[in-house]
Scaffold this active site. Structure first.
Site, mmCIF file in Angstrom:
data_model
loop_
_atom_site.group_PDB
_atom_site.id
_atom_site.type_symbol
_atom_site.label_atom_id
_atom_site.label_comp_id
_atom_site.label_asym_id
_atom_site.label_seq_id
_atom_site.Cartn_x
_atom_site.Cartn_y
_atom_site.Cartn_z
ATOM 1 C CG ASP A 87 -10.243 -49.465 -14.889
ATOM 2 O OD1 ASP A 87 -10.037 -49.718 -15.986
ATOM 3 O OD2 ASP A 87 -10.315 -48.222 -14.498
ATOM 4 C CE LYS A 145 -16.130 -61.073 -36.102
ATOM 5 N NZ LYS A 145 -17.479 -60.478 -35.443
ATOM 6 C CG HIS A 175 -19.806 -67.752 -33.594
ATOM 7 N ND1 HIS A 175 -19.382 -66.386 -34.027
ATOM 8 C CD2 HIS A 175 -21.064 -67.798 -34.275
ATOM 9 C CE1 HIS A 175 -20.563 -65.903 -34.779
ATOM 10 N NE2 HIS A 175 -21.455 -66.861 -34.713
ATOM 11 C CE LYS A 179 -23.058 -69.929 -36.991
ATOM 12 N NZ LYS A 179 -24.269 -69.564 -36.569
ATOM 13 C CD GLU A 213 -26.625 -61.303 -38.941
ATOM 14 O OE1 GLU A 213 -26.651 -61.517 -37.844
ATOM 15 O OE2 GLU A 213 -25.444 -60.738 -39.428
ATOM 16 C CG ASP A 232 -19.551 -57.978 -37.797
ATOM 17 O OD1 ASP A 232 -19.016 -57.952 -36.737
ATOM 18 O OD2 ASP A 232 -20.636 -57.962 -38.153
ATOM 19 C CG HIS A 237 -18.101 -65.294 -39.247
ATOM 20 N ND1 HIS A 237 -17.213 -65.893 -38.031
ATOM 21 C CD2 HIS A 237 -18.809 -64.264 -38.398
ATOM 22 C CE1 HIS A 237 -17.649 -65.044 -36.822
ATOM 23 N NE2 HIS A 237 -18.632 -63.924 -37.263
ATOM 24 C CE LYS A 341 -24.840 -57.166 -39.074
ATOM 25 N NZ LYS A 341 -24.657 -58.348 -38.083
#
Ligand code: BG6
Length: 487
Positions: A87, A145, A175, A179, A213, A232, A237, A341
């Site tokens: 913890d 991130k 990430h 790719k 997405e 985000d 990205h 989204k």
């Protein structure tokens, strides 16, 4: 190639990222013979699990998704897994002692601390590592991130981690850089001769970078209310993709050259502030609608264990931005960024749209486009004009010259995390973000956020299953351009 023997300590080791991305990636690397036999994975969490509990959890939750019928390989992989309860919120001496015990006698092998946990734990965790005497010269630390919510926050985290680890030991993961198509963009640009002469404002009309997405954000409100699409997806990205499209040819493929060139692009981005944010940025939030023939709720009605707050009403689940790179190569070429989204389909791609021919002798026709598809089905498509067969009038039609990685190379396209984890284990930081890059990206994002936050208006609503608010169309439409939507 097999990476060095390492102890990979994953903080947040039973969390979503670990279970969905890291462990599957490690399993695949192990199956392909790329993990050294003595390499171990040590998950840390507050969960109070034993090694056996953790292995049972991975067996139950991860294995079914991997469809691994290879019992021997699976048993070998499970044998690498350990769990330590800790913890970091308090002085948990027992937890750190248990980790020290597990790592004892392995000071001379690579040691990787992977922080797959919220950013406020980065500093405390690194201090815990140091106080327990576990930070060896062969240690590395991986930061997931989001790296802060703004420039000041990112600097604080970088300072805290930097007080314990040297910059060469700090791997900030994005990430998207792992790719295949993104890697291929570098090869396409810098291993082919024909593109470079046309890769500039003389020949390119504009660039579109889309990460769409169809998923929503159920169960993520706590994080997403504080982040939104800009923090985000764009800060990391999308800006990284922009950098790879726009950067100058580096002189070497080494750890600093590519990052130096990316940094210059970030520093050349034209600041968007004040009233310009209204002209050059669009914010949206999805309301209920239909995705893939299924009715879905709006952002504010997503199931979650917390109720919507004031922040939930103001957060953007979609953003589109017209960016500009102010340098000789790109002057006057808009870079349109878009992410959201609950858009109609999942699709990430970079579209480089060329200018039309200076003088057309045929009716119709249109611009050439180079489409780099990051997913689904990664590939590169160059749309050229061709004549349709037939004896009638000659009318040019756009036809794609297509390269599908899966069909061409007949090899499994590895997930981004596989590549990046192997790079961490072998100590190659080329595809990771340097401190100055992250901070330069925030320097561009901060004024946009400041303007959004100071304005009174909430994001524009868009129905789930549609490509964002109408203003996103107008962002291009007012200069006679349109988002590329075809396959
Ligand atoms: C993550 C974001 O970094 O990237 C998520 O936090 C997003 O919100 C994800 O869904 C998208 O990644 P990919 O690889 O699925 O395009």
């Amino acid at each position: 190639p097999t990476a060095h023997v390492a102890d990979l300590v994953v903080f947040g080791g039973t969390g979503d990222l670990s279970m969905r991305k890291l462990l599957p990636a490690l399993f695949h690397s192990d199956r392909d013979g790329r993990l050294a036999p003595q390499t171990r994975v040590i998950a840390m969490s507050r969960g109070g699990l034993t090694d056996a509990d953790f292995r049972g959890k991975v067996e139950a939750e991860v294995r079914p998704r991997l469809h691994s019928g290879d019992d021997e390989g699976w048993a070998r992989f499970l044998g690498r897994l350990h769990h330590v309860s800790v913890d970091v919120g308090g002085p948990d001496h027992a937890g750190w002692r248990a980790l020290t015990h597990l790592l004892a006698g392995r000071e001379n092998i690579d040691r990787v601390f992977y922080l797959a946990s919220p950013p406020m734990t980065f500093g405390p965790f690194c201090r815990g590592v140091q106080e327990a005497g576990l930070a060896t010269p062969r240690s590395r630390v991986v930061l997931e991130k989001p790296l802060g919510r703004d420039l000041a926050g990112a600097r604080r985290i970088n300072d805290e981690v930097g007080a314990i680890f040297e910059e060469r030991q700090i791997f900030r993961i994005d990430h998207y850089l792992g790719k295949e198509t993104v890697q291929n963009l570098l090869v396409l640009r810098f291993a082919n001769a024909f593109l470079e002469p046309v890769w500039n404002s003389l020949w390119i009309d504009h660039v579109q970078i889309t990460a769409a997405e169809s998923v929503g954000t159920p169960g993520r409100r706590g994080y997403y209310d504080q982040a939104g699409a800009l923090r985000d997806m764009v800060q990391n990205h999308l800006l990284q993709l922009l950098c790879l499209v726009a950067m100058e040819p580096p002189s070497r493929n080494d750890r600093e050259s590519i990052r130096d060139e990316k940094l210059k692009v970030l520093q050349s981005l034209r600041q968007i502030a004040g009233t310009e944010a209204d002209r050059f940025t669009v914010r949206g939030q999805y309301v209920s609608g239909e995705v893939d023939g299924r009715a879905v709720p709006g952002y504010l009605d997503e199931p979650d264990h917390t109720a919507p707050t004031v922040a939930s009403h103001r957060v953007e689940t979609f953003t589109a931005i017209r960016a500009e790179v102010k340098n000789w190569r790109w002057a006057g070429v808009p870079f349109y960024l878009r992410t959201g989204k609950r858009m109609p389909h999942r699709r990430s791609e970079i579209v480089v749209q060329f200018k039309e021919v200076p003088h057309s002798i045929f009716p119709g026709g249109g611009p050439n486009r180079l489409v780099l598809r990051l997913g689904p089905s990664e590939g590169i498509h160059l749309h050229i004009m061709a004549k349709e067969p037939g004896a009638g009038e000659v009318v040019p039609r756009p036809v794609p010259l297509s390269l599908s990685f899966a069909d061409t190379f007949r090899a499994r396209v590895p997930e981004a995390y596989e590549r990046l984890l192997m790079d961490v284990l072998s100590g190659n930081p080329t595809l990771f973000m340097r401190r100055d890059e992250v901070e330069a990206a925030w320097s561009w994002i901060d004024p946009i956020i400041a303007t959004w936050e100071s304005g009174g208006s909430p994001p524009e609503p868009y129905a789930a299953g549609t490509p964002g608010p109408a203003a996103a169309r107008e962002l291009l439409g007012r200069s006679g351009r349109a988002w590329y939507e075809e396959d």
